[in-house]
Design a protein around this motif. Structure first.
Motif, PDB file in Angstrom:
ATOM      1  N   UNK A 198       0.817  -1.210   0.000  1.00 55.05           N
ATOM      2  CA  UNK A 198       0.000   0.000   0.000  1.00 55.05           C
ATOM      3  C   UNK A 198       0.854   1.265   0.000  1.00 55.05           C
ATOM      4  N   UNK A 199       2.182   1.110   0.058  1.00 49.38           N
ATOM      5  CA  UNK A 199       3.069   2.266   0.085  1.00 49.38           C
ATOM      6  C   UNK A 199       3.092   2.958   1.434  1.00 49.38           C
ATOM      7  N   UNK A 200       2.767   2.230   2.498  1.00 47.96           N
ATOM      8  CA  UNK A 200       2.732   2.785   3.849  1.00 47.96           C
ATOM      9  C   UNK A 200       4.010   2.379   4.580  1.00 47.96           C
ATOM     10  N   UNK A 201       4.743   3.357   5.074  1.00 48.91           N
ATOM     11  CA  UNK A 201       5.961   3.087   5.824  1.00 48.91           C
ATOM     12  C   UNK A 201       5.692   3.313   7.308  1.00 48.91           C
ATOM     13  N   UNK A 202       5.838   2.266   8.094  1.00 46.66           N
ATOM     14  CA  UNK A 202       5.579   2.333   9.525  1.00 46.66           C
ATOM     15  C   UNK A 202       6.745   1.713  10.302  1.00 46.66           C
ATOM     16  N   UNK A 203       7.155   2.389  11.356  1.00 52.39           N
ATOM     17  CA  UNK A 203       8.113   1.795  12.293  1.00 52.39           C
ATOM     18  C   UNK A 203       7.299   1.039  13.331  1.00 52.39           C
ATOM     19  N   UNK A 204       7.282  -0.273  13.223  1.00 52.57           N
ATOM     20  CA  UNK A 204       6.363  -1.099  14.005  1.00 52.57           C
ATOM     21  C   UNK A 204       7.013  -1.614  15.281  1.00 52.57           C
ATOM     22  N   UNK A 205       6.275  -1.502  16.378  1.00 54.52           N
ATOM     23  CA  UNK A 205       6.662  -2.096  17.639  1.00 54.52           C
ATOM     24  C   UNK A 205       5.741  -3.279  17.904  1.00 54.52           C
TER      25      UNK A 205
END
Length: 257
Positions: free
Chosen positions: A248-255
């Protein structure tokens, strides 16, 4: 990470991301905690008691972040258990509700549909809510947990033809004179393009903008931090979430939590 009383936003997965991002755009210095609780997916498959217990546990987890307010970004718990949650919460809780009045106001035929998860549309609470909002119009309650599952699984990205076919099949269930529907699961707006392709004349309403404005009294200027928490379970794992957001082109820094 230090926060200045963030706004917390959660539901059972990717559905609430769009609401969280709309909040960030509207209030750019507001710190936000976005929790995709995939371990509890689907909220729509839970009975009232189980749903209440699940959300009480989620609110306890989010309390560690000292939120200024929490958005319960799911229609089913908002309609079914939000009053009970508010009775024991020291933090303001903002729910998401089907925009029935707006749907009827926009309808030429006076016949509209609320699409939501099975537990929502089958509940006594949604029938009471609709009765108070309908004011003479006709409102169909339509179970759409199958479409919600296509979003949370990522199939709406990986299998566009199958998703379009599923949307067309769902719309074929509706009476022919329905001209407005409410996308009353926060997952369903991800399918807006599919609804538009399947029925270009149909109006689809998303209540997210109302939620964003309701948060105005609770905004606390911070650094604009956006933190993503993701829980997981077999079939709804972290790798699948990362793959879907990447497509989806979503950049997330995931915890992971």
């Amino acid at each position: 990470m230090n926060f200045t009383h963030p706004i917390a936003v959660f539901d059972a997965g990717i559905g609430s991301y769009q609401i969280a991002r709309k909040i960030a755009k509207r209030y750019p210095t507001q710190d936000i905690v976005y929790f995709a609780d995939r371990a509890s997916f689907p909220y729509g498959g839970k009975g009232r008691a189980e749903l209440l217990a699940t959300l009480q546990g989620t609110l306890a987890r989010l309390a560690d972040y000292r939120p200024a307010a929490v958005v319960v970004a799911s229609n089913a718990p908002s309609v079914m258990v939000l009053d009970d949650l508010r009775a024991t919460s020291a933090v303001p809780l903002i729910g998401v509700f089907p925009p029935v009045r707006q749907a009827l106001a926009a309808s030429r035929t006076g016949h509209v549909a609320v699409l939501g998860v099975d537990s929502l549309v089958e509940s006594a609470e949604i029938r009471a809510y609709v009765a108070g909002e309908a004011s003479g119009g006709r409102v169909e309650l339509v179970a759409a947990s199958d479409l919600v599952a296509l979003v949370e699984s990522g199939a709406f990205v990986s299998d566009p033809d199958g998703t379009l076919a599923a949307v067309r099949a769902k719309l074929a269930e509706l009476p022919a004179d329905i001209d407005v529907i409410t996308l009353s699961s926060t997952h369903l707006p991800w399918l807006a393009n599919y609804f538009a392709a399947a029925a270009p004349a149909l109006t689809c309403l998303d209540p997210a903008d109302t939620v964003v404005e309701a948060l105005a009294p609770h905004v606390r200027p911070g650094s604009g931090a956006f933190v993503t928490l993701v829980s997981s379970r077999p079939g709804y794992d972290l790798a699948g979430f990362r793959e879907m957001t990447a497509r989806l082109g979503i950049e997330l820094a995931i915890t992971p939590v």
